[in-house]
Design a protein around this motif. Structure first.
Motif, PDB file in Angstrom:
ATOM      1  N   ALA A 132     -19.517 -42.483 -19.828  1.00 24.80           N
ATOM      2  CA  ALA A 132     -18.576 -41.365 -19.787  1.00 24.80           C
ATOM      3  C   ALA A 132     -19.062 -40.251 -18.858  1.00 24.80           C
ATOM      4  CB  ALA A 132     -18.361 -40.815 -21.187  1.00 24.80           C
ATOM      5  N   GLY A 133     -20.371 -40.147 -18.633  1.00 23.25           N
ATOM      6  CA  GLY A 133     -20.908 -39.084 -17.822  1.00 23.25           C
ATOM      7  C   GLY A 133     -21.053 -39.420 -16.356  1.00 23.25           C
ATOM      8  N   SER A 134     -20.510 -40.530 -15.919  1.00 26.41           N
ATOM      9  CA  SER A 134     -20.678 -40.949 -14.530  1.00 26.41           C
ATOM     10  C   SER A 134     -19.648 -40.286 -13.615  1.00 26.41           C
ATOM     11  CB  SER A 134     -20.537 -42.473 -14.431  1.00 26.41           C
ATOM     12  OG  SER A 134     -20.592 -42.876 -13.087  1.00 26.41           O
ATOM     13  N   ILE A 135     -20.124 -39.816 -12.462  1.00 20.72           N
ATOM     14  CA  ILE A 135     -19.201 -39.232 -11.483  1.00 20.72           C
ATOM     15  C   ILE A 135     -18.740 -40.275 -10.465  1.00 20.72           C
ATOM     16  CG2 ILE A 135     -20.061 -36.892 -11.746  1.00 20.72           C
ATOM     17  CD1 ILE A 135     -21.640 -37.251  -9.136  1.00 20.72           C
ATOM     18  N   ASP A 136     -19.247 -41.500 -10.578  1.00 15.50           N
ATOM     19  CA  ASP A 136     -18.835 -42.553  -9.646  1.00 15.50           C
ATOM     20  C   ASP A 136     -17.337 -42.810  -9.751  1.00 15.50           C
ATOM     21  OD1 ASP A 136     -21.406 -42.844  -8.748  1.00 15.50           O
ATOM     22  OD2 ASP A 136     -21.760 -44.774  -9.707  1.00 15.50           O
ATOM     23  N   GLY A 137     -16.705 -43.027  -8.601  1.00 13.88           N
ATOM     24  CA  GLY A 137     -15.285 -43.323  -8.563  1.00 13.88           C
ATOM     25  C   GLY A 137     -14.588 -42.549  -7.464  1.00 13.88           C
ATOM     26  N   ALA A 138     -13.268 -42.638  -7.452  1.00 18.29           N
ATOM     27  CA  ALA A 138     -12.448 -41.957  -6.443  1.00 18.29           C
ATOM     28  C   ALA A 138     -11.982 -40.610  -6.990  1.00 18.29           C
ATOM     29  CB  ALA A 138     -11.250 -42.819  -6.074  1.00 18.29           C
ATOM     30  N   TRP A 139     -12.035 -39.585  -6.123  1.00 19.16           N
ATOM     31  CA  TRP A 139     -11.673 -38.218  -6.494  1.00 19.16           C
ATOM     32  C   TRP A 139     -10.722 -37.625  -5.459  1.00 19.16           C
ATOM     33  CZ3 TRP A 139     -13.427 -36.146 -11.020  1.00 19.16           C
ATOM     34  CH2 TRP A 139     -14.459 -36.825 -11.663  1.00 19.16           C
ATOM     35  N   ILE A 140      -9.803 -36.809  -5.918  1.00 17.29           N
ATOM     36  CA  ILE A 140      -8.919 -36.051  -5.028  1.00 17.29           C
ATOM     37  C   ILE A 140      -9.588 -34.694  -4.817  1.00 17.29           C
ATOM     38  CG2 ILE A 140      -6.636 -35.041  -4.692  1.00 17.29           C
ATOM     39  CD1 ILE A 140      -6.662 -38.104  -4.751  1.00 17.29           C
ATOM     40  N   THR A 141      -9.907 -34.367  -3.563  1.00 13.31           N
ATOM     41  CA  THR A 141     -10.600 -33.117  -3.252  1.00 13.31           C
ATOM     42  C   THR A 141      -9.629 -31.928  -3.338  1.00 13.31           C
ATOM     43  OG1 THR A 141     -10.154 -33.168  -0.876  1.00 13.31           O
ATOM     44  CG2 THR A 141     -12.110 -34.377  -1.652  1.00 13.31           C
ATOM     45  N   ALA A 142     -10.165 -30.733  -3.236  1.00 14.69           N
ATOM     46  CA  ALA A 142      -9.342 -29.520  -3.281  1.00 14.69           C
ATOM     47  C   ALA A 142      -8.333 -29.473  -2.144  1.00 14.69           C
ATOM     48  CB  ALA A 142     -10.241 -28.280  -3.249  1.00 14.69           C
TER      49      ALA A 142
END
Length: 109
Positions: A21-31
């Motif tokens: 649950a604490g993983s930041i791995d993955g795809a993100w939409i930036t600001a």
């Protein structure tokens, strides 16, 4: 004996779930609306003008927090960085001289 095994198995499953649950791995939409992918702590832009450019690295610092570096792709300057994960939201902060800081909020894609 079976009770001990059941308790140990339950503890293992809960610990594995908490770590995942604490993983930041993955795809993100930036600001700014681009897509960035974080894999193994390396942050790479996948869309937009700077697609393919690595813009930072982050390592887990515990409790949903991360520390590392952030690079501004516009001017190619690297700053000390930190990130805080809260559900499907990642708050990234980059600082110059630990005084001048800028924060962006990214959302899980």
């Amino acid at each position: 004996m079976i009770r001990r095994f059941s308790l140990a198995a339950a503890a293992f499953v809960m610990a594995a779930g908490a770590a995942h649950a604490g993983s930041i791995d993955g795809a993100w939409i930036t600001a700014s609306g681009e897509t960035a992918v974080i894999s193994g702590g390396t942050i790479t832009l996948k869309t937009g003008k700077f697609a393919g450019k690595t813009i930072g690295t982050m390592k887990a610092a515990g409790d949903g927090k991360y520390a590392g570096t952030i690079t501004d792709p516009q001017d190619d300057r690297t700053y000390s960085g930190s990130a805080k994960l809260s559900g499907a939201t990642l708050e990234l902060t980059g600082c110059a001289m630990s005084v001048f800081c800028k924060t962006q909020t990214w959302n899980k894609k």
